[in-house]
Design a protein around this motif. Sequence first.
Motif, PDB file in Angstrom:
ATOM      1  N   THR A 134      57.174  46.077  33.656  1.00 36.21           N
ATOM      2  CA  THR A 134      57.571  44.673  33.675  1.00 36.21           C
ATOM      3  C   THR A 134      56.398  43.778  33.272  1.00 36.21           C
ATOM      4  OG1 THR A 134      59.229  45.063  35.376  1.00 36.21           O
ATOM      5  CG2 THR A 134      58.438  42.814  35.155  1.00 36.21           C
ATOM      6  N   ARG A 140      56.653  34.857  35.932  1.00 35.78           N
ATOM      7  CA  ARG A 140      57.870  34.793  35.139  1.00 35.78           C
ATOM      8  C   ARG A 140      58.601  36.140  35.131  1.00 35.78           C
ATOM      9  NH1 ARG A 140      59.012  35.897  29.932  1.00 35.78           N
ATOM     10  NH2 ARG A 140      56.842  36.212  29.406  1.00 35.78           N
ATOM     11  N   ARG A 141      57.983  37.140  34.520  1.00 32.09           N
ATOM     12  CA  ARG A 141      58.667  38.418  34.307  1.00 32.09           C
ATOM     13  C   ARG A 141      58.856  39.210  35.592  1.00 32.09           C
ATOM     14  NH1 ARG A 141      56.015  40.897  28.884  1.00 32.09           N
ATOM     15  NH2 ARG A 141      57.098  42.754  29.613  1.00 32.09           N
ATOM     16  N   GLU A 154      61.662  37.616  37.592  1.00 36.68           N
ATOM     17  CA  GLU A 154      62.947  37.915  36.949  1.00 36.68           C
ATOM     18  C   GLU A 154      63.364  39.357  37.221  1.00 36.68           C
ATOM     19  OE1 GLU A 154      62.416  37.083  32.795  1.00 36.68           O
ATOM     20  OE2 GLU A 154      62.376  34.907  33.107  1.00 36.68           O
ATOM     21  N   ASP A 155      62.431  40.284  37.086  1.00 37.96           N
ATOM     22  CA  ASP A 155      62.752  41.691  37.298  1.00 37.96           C
ATOM     23  C   ASP A 155      63.066  41.967  38.762  1.00 37.96           C
ATOM     24  OD1 ASP A 155      62.942  44.439  36.133  1.00 37.96           O
ATOM     25  OD2 ASP A 155      61.398  44.806  37.658  1.00 37.96           O
ATOM     26  N   LEU A 161      66.599  40.897  39.355  1.00 42.31           N
ATOM     27  CA  LEU A 161      67.499  41.861  38.723  1.00 42.31           C
ATOM     28  C   LEU A 161      67.557  43.150  39.532  1.00 42.31           C
ATOM     29  CD1 LEU A 161      69.243  42.685  36.248  1.00 42.31           C
ATOM     30  CD2 LEU A 161      67.128  43.496  35.195  1.00 42.31           C
TER      31      LEU A 161
END
Length: 185
Positions: free
Chosen positions: A36, A161-162, A165-166, A169
Amino acid sequence: MLSQFAASQTVDLAINQPTARGLQDYLRQSQRIVYTLFNRDQLQVLGDDVYRFEMRPLQFFSLQLRPIVDLAVWTDEAGILQIQSRDCQLRGLDLLAARFQLDLEGELLAESSHHLTGEARLKVEVQMPPLLRLTPRPMLEAAGNALLKGVLLTIRQQIQRRLVEDYLLWSQESFCSSALPPQSN
């Protein structure tokens, strides 16, 4: 002339969206987190929890450098995600490569089920080539420290950010798969 550069960066992040699972469980997914935070095309798996990360080229004065860092990434018994450099190669200038050392240490900790904190420390020690020996030391140190701070800031932005988000999810995927009834044969 041997020069040392250093930078550190912290992250303190509250995730204000409801999730099915907490950050503590997510931080145990060290391989997922590596993929990620870092682009897959820049990573190579070397072994259990050890990865080779080929950084994008960095500009330092008139030099273009491309560090390749071997990173160990694991979650310790306390649930803290640890990142530590194990080795580093430098592409771009053979004169620097022989006298170049990079040390990276970092950790991410779930302070609560929805609050993440962490810190990363990056240090570089390098023998300056003749080309840069005439540059005033304070100017070299300021440029080197700023370069390292920029690298850590990029990682921090990836976390903000990433990683978030991950995590969202992953939490949703985990919840959906655990909510499904068992399949019968």
